[in-house]
Enzyme design. Structure first.
Site, PDB file in Angstrom:
ATOM      1  N   CYS A 153      14.330 -21.896 -27.116  1.00 45.67           N
ATOM      2  CA  CYS A 153      14.264 -20.815 -28.091  1.00 45.67           C
ATOM      3  C   CYS A 153      12.979 -20.926 -28.907  1.00 45.67           C
ATOM      4  O   CYS A 153      12.307 -19.912 -29.176  1.00 45.67           O
ATOM      5  CB  CYS A 153      15.483 -20.848 -29.000  1.00 45.67           C
ATOM      6  SG  CYS A 153      15.786 -22.464 -29.772  1.00 45.67           S
ATOM      7  N   HIS A 180      15.405 -25.487 -37.987  1.00 47.70           N
ATOM      8  CA  HIS A 180      16.279 -25.037 -36.897  1.00 47.70           C
ATOM      9  C   HIS A 180      17.739 -25.311 -37.234  1.00 47.70           C
ATOM     10  O   HIS A 180      18.090 -26.389 -37.722  1.00 47.70           O
ATOM     11  CB  HIS A 180      15.876 -25.795 -35.624  1.00 47.70           C
ATOM     12  CG  HIS A 180      16.427 -25.256 -34.350  1.00 47.70           C
ATOM     13  ND1 HIS A 180      17.773 -25.284 -34.034  1.00 47.70           N
ATOM     14  CD2 HIS A 180      15.796 -24.679 -33.292  1.00 47.70           C
ATOM     15  CE1 HIS A 180      17.946 -24.754 -32.838  1.00 47.70           C
ATOM     16  NE2 HIS A 180      16.769 -24.381 -32.367  1.00 47.70           N
TER      17      HIS A 180
END
Length: 333
Positions: A153, A180
């Protein structure tokens, strides 16, 4: 279109299927996992991050019935399924265990023609190509690319601003940090883990972590001198990466933001890149399908140092690209 299977029905596998069905991209031939099909059906039906799936969900010993679509279930606890027998051409491996060539090759040995890995390969030797939508997907060669990595990602989130800045102003070198959301690799409570920092409770700590994005980006741009790290934080999904660069050409904040605005509406990055003009928090980008959402208010310049920030839903944004790339490959093999 050739037949697709999903191997590994965890966080990414389930979101991949939601997106594929909701957007009519494809209906997989089979789903393989090691858990009970009834439990997997329940987890698909109601998701903590994304709510209830609006369709109908039924399961049986042999598979799923989703909005009337019959999808075979294969218990893979004893190994890779016989993809040849199932008629599967492309396997989307969402297990996290195909980052080395041997793990991906196992699917080819069982009759699949191609493998799309939903994670960064450990090295260039562990895949045939790293292909990202909006970056280099058109380089796909069916004759030589049988193991394809989608990176992570964060790889997808950073590749977009890197492409825009590289093409407009050039990049000498840089560093990134990504904040994150916590993931399944961490622990819910304090307990010993392979990575010592992951031993502390994910929902109660800010946990420094390594990032495979830098290596994956260099698989795409071999001359790129950008590296970085991650900090895992107690949010359920949604992340932001800060990219600090020295550019080759002189540029202003206004120049950079205008380049992003232009790229976001262009044909190559439409749907992949978006920009935010107003001031938001991570709640704004949960379930946003873009790979990279530039926060224009956070673009800054100090001397020669340029800083840009990009949001991304680390599950949903990546799963949208994964579904689109799977459809793209299956239409061309």
């Amino acid at each position: 279109m050739k037949k697709i299977a999903i191997y590994g029905f965890g966080r990414i596998g389930r979101q991949l299927l939601r997106i594929a069905l909701d957007r009519d991209l494809f209906v997989p031939q089979a789903i393989a996992d090691v858990k009970a099909v009834k439990t997997l059906g329940a987890l698909f039906s109601v998701d903590t991050n994304y709510g209830r799936w609006p369709g109908t969900v039924d399961t049986s010993a042999t598979g799923f019935l989703l909005n009337g679509n019959e999808i075979a279930y294969v218990d893979s606890s004893n190994g890779i399924p016989d993809w040849n027998k199932l008629g599967v051409d492309l396997v989307v491996d969402c297990s996290g265990r195909a980052t080395k060539r041997a793990g991906a090759q196992a699917h080819l040995d069982q009759g699949a023609k191609y493998v799309l890995v939903s994670a960064p390969s450990k090295s260039l030797e562990d895949c045939d190509a790293v292909l990202l939508k909006g970056i280099n997907l058109e380089q796909f060669d069916p004759a030589s690319h049988h193991i394809i990595s989608m990176g992570s990602c964060t790889t997808n989130a950073l590749a977009v601003p890197i492409r825009v800045i590289k093409e407009a102003f050039g990049i000498e070198y840089g560093l990134f940090s990504t904040v994150h959301s916590y993931t399944n690799s961490q622990s819910l409570t304090d307990q010993p883990m392979a990575d010592i920092r992951d031993s502390w409770a994910a929902a109660e700590n800010i946990i420094p972590s390594s990032s495979g994005a830098a290596k994956a980006l260099q698989f795409i741009w071999s001359d790129l001198r950008v590296t970085g790290k991650a900090y895992r934080v107690p949010t359920r999904t949604g992340s932001i990466a800060e990219l600090n660069l020295i550019t080759t050409k002189s540029c202003t904040v206004a120049d950079v933001n205008e380049a992003f605005r232009k790229a976001a509406t262009g044909p190559e990055l439409k749907g992949v890149l978006d920009v935010l003009e107003d001031q938001w928090t991570s709640a704004r980008i949960v379930a946003d399908p873009h790979s990279s959402i530039i926060d224009l208010n956070l673009t800054a310049k100090q001397g020669d140092l340029l800083s840009v920030a990009t949001w991304y839903d680390n599950e949903w944004g990546f799963s949208n690209r994964l579904a689109e790339v799977a459809q793209y490959l299956a239409a061309r093999i």
